[in-house]
Design a protein around this motif. Structure first.
Motif, PDB file in Angstrom:
ATOM      1  N   ALA A  21       0.851  -1.190   0.000  1.00  0.00           N
ATOM      2  CA  ALA A  21       0.000   0.000   0.000  1.00  0.00           C
ATOM      3  C   ALA A  21       0.884   1.236   0.000  1.00  0.00           C
ATOM      4  CB  ALA A  21      -0.901   0.003   1.230  1.00  0.00           C
ATOM      5  N   SER A  22       0.348   2.329  -0.517  1.00  0.00           N
ATOM      6  CA  SER A  22       1.118   3.567  -0.508  1.00  0.00           C
ATOM      7  C   SER A  22       1.300   4.036   0.936  1.00  0.00           C
ATOM      8  CB  SER A  22       0.419   4.641  -1.332  1.00  0.00           C
ATOM      9  OG  SER A  22      -0.783   5.032  -0.703  1.00  0.00           O
ATOM     10  N   GLU A  23       2.352   4.799   1.138  1.00  0.00           N
ATOM     11  CA  GLU A  23       2.696   5.280   2.480  1.00  0.00           C
ATOM     12  C   GLU A  23       1.543   6.058   3.119  1.00  0.00           C
ATOM     13  OE1 GLU A  23       5.716   5.604   5.483  1.00  0.00           O
ATOM     14  OE2 GLU A  23       5.974   4.675   3.533  1.00  0.00           O
ATOM     15  N   GLY A  24       0.956   6.984   2.368  1.00  0.00           N
ATOM     16  CA  GLY A  24      -0.120   7.813   2.905  1.00  0.00           C
ATOM     17  C   GLY A  24      -1.367   7.007   3.226  1.00  0.00           C
ATOM     18  N   TYR A  25      -1.750   6.097   2.339  1.00  0.00           N
ATOM     19  CA  TYR A  25      -2.941   5.270   2.557  1.00  0.00           C
ATOM     20  C   TYR A  25      -2.756   4.401   3.799  1.00  0.00           C
ATOM     21  CZ  TYR A  25      -6.838   2.138   1.405  1.00  0.00           C
ATOM     22  OH  TYR A  25      -8.000   1.406   1.435  1.00  0.00           O
ATOM     23  N   ALA A  26      -1.553   3.854   3.945  1.00  0.00           N
ATOM     24  CA  ALA A  26      -1.276   2.996   5.091  1.00  0.00           C
ATOM     25  C   ALA A  26      -1.311   3.810   6.388  1.00  0.00           C
ATOM     26  CB  ALA A  26       0.074   2.318   4.927  1.00  0.00           C
ATOM     27  N   ARG A  27      -0.631   4.942   6.425  1.00  0.00           N
ATOM     28  CA  ARG A  27      -0.538   5.745   7.658  1.00  0.00           C
ATOM     29  C   ARG A  27      -1.859   6.429   8.024  1.00  0.00           C
ATOM     30  NH1 ARG A  27       3.751   4.151   9.687  1.00  0.00           N
ATOM     31  NH2 ARG A  27       5.733   4.436   8.655  1.00  0.00           N
ATOM     32  N   ASN A  28      -2.651   6.819   7.025  1.00  0.00           N
ATOM     33  CA  ASN A  28      -3.865   7.588   7.302  1.00  0.00           C
ATOM     34  C   ASN A  28      -5.145   6.753   7.348  1.00  0.00           C
ATOM     35  OD1 ASN A  28      -2.532  10.095   7.428  1.00  0.00           O
ATOM     36  ND2 ASN A  28      -2.418  10.143   5.195  1.00  0.00           N
ATOM     37  N   TYR A  29      -5.141   5.543   6.794  1.00  0.00           N
ATOM     38  CA  TYR A  29      -6.367   4.752   6.763  1.00  0.00           C
ATOM     39  C   TYR A  29      -6.198   3.368   7.404  1.00  0.00           C
ATOM     40  CZ  TYR A  29     -10.535   2.402   5.026  1.00  0.00           C
ATOM     41  OH  TYR A  29     -11.709   1.693   4.955  1.00  0.00           O
ATOM     42  N   ILE A  30      -5.255   2.586   6.888  1.00  0.00           N
ATOM     43  CA  ILE A  30      -5.129   1.193   7.327  1.00  0.00           C
ATOM     44  C   ILE A  30      -4.682   1.076   8.783  1.00  0.00           C
ATOM     45  CG2 ILE A  30      -3.924  -0.986   6.923  1.00  0.00           C
ATOM     46  CD1 ILE A  30      -3.815  -0.229   3.946  1.00  0.00           C
ATOM     47  N   LEU A  31      -3.619   1.762   9.152  1.00  0.00           N
ATOM     48  CA  LEU A  31      -3.093   1.650  10.515  1.00  0.00           C
ATOM     49  C   LEU A  31      -4.018   2.264  11.577  1.00  0.00           C
ATOM     50  CD1 LEU A  31       0.709   2.240   9.816  1.00  0.00           C
ATOM     51  CD2 LEU A  31      -0.492   0.071  10.092  1.00  0.00           C
ATOM     52  N   PRO A  32      -4.562   3.469  11.384  1.00  0.00           N
ATOM     53  CA  PRO A  32      -5.448   4.030  12.423  1.00  0.00           C
ATOM     54  C   PRO A  32      -6.734   3.232  12.633  1.00  0.00           C
ATOM     55  CG  PRO A  32      -4.751   5.765  10.923  1.00  0.00           C
ATOM     56  CD  PRO A  32      -4.292   4.465  10.348  1.00  0.00           C
TER      57      PRO A  32
END
Length: 148
Positions: A21-32
């Motif tokens: 996954a892209s860095e932003g998608y992972a940090r802003n959607y998947i992880l939270p």
């Protein structure tokens, strides 16, 4: 960024999959939202251990279902129903009645949803009934219907 999914997600994949996954998608959607975790060495090892444990549990459940199926084939359940004129029955025998009779006679509980009747039982006699114990294991149970 590599992500290990913690649950099934429609557009991403199934639980336990490793996705990119892209860095932003992972940090802003998947992880939270706790949909996944970063695929580092510790998390990869945890995933490997979890998959091994899941396989062991699935194998034990399959063996238990096979043992239960072998046990069912040796047993018989007697269900008593009311009869009218000419030996005709009132109503039919349901899976609920079969499950209750089996528990009463043998002390083992079978889920009524796992009992598969090819057609409704509306007459006296002996019937072979399938019991779906596991997706890969189906046992046969003899049900004898008698007059009450």
């Amino acid at each position: 960024m590599k992500i290990i999914l913690l649950q099934d997600e429609k557009k991403l994949g199934k639980k336990g999959d490793i996705i990119e996954a892209s860095e932003g998608y992972a940090r802003n959607y998947i992880l939270p939202k706790k949909i996944g975790v970063e695929a580092n060495a510790k998390n990869m090892n945890d995933l490997k251990l979890q998959k091994a444990n899941d396989e062991k549990v699935a194998k034990e459940q399959l063996e238990a279902a096979k043992a239960m199926a072998a046990d069912l084939e040796t047993k018989q359940v007697v269900v008593k129903i009311k009869a009218g004129e000419g030996g005709r029955t009132f109503g039919s025998v349901s899976t609920k009645e079969i499950a209750a009779a089996f528990k009463e006679q043998h002390g083992v509980e079978i889920d009524k949803k796992k009992i598969v009747l090819p057609e409704s039982i509306k007459s006296f006699g002996a019937y072979e009934v399938a019991v779906k114990l596991h997706p890969q294991v189906t046992g046969k149970l003899t049900v004898k219907v008698t007059e009450a």
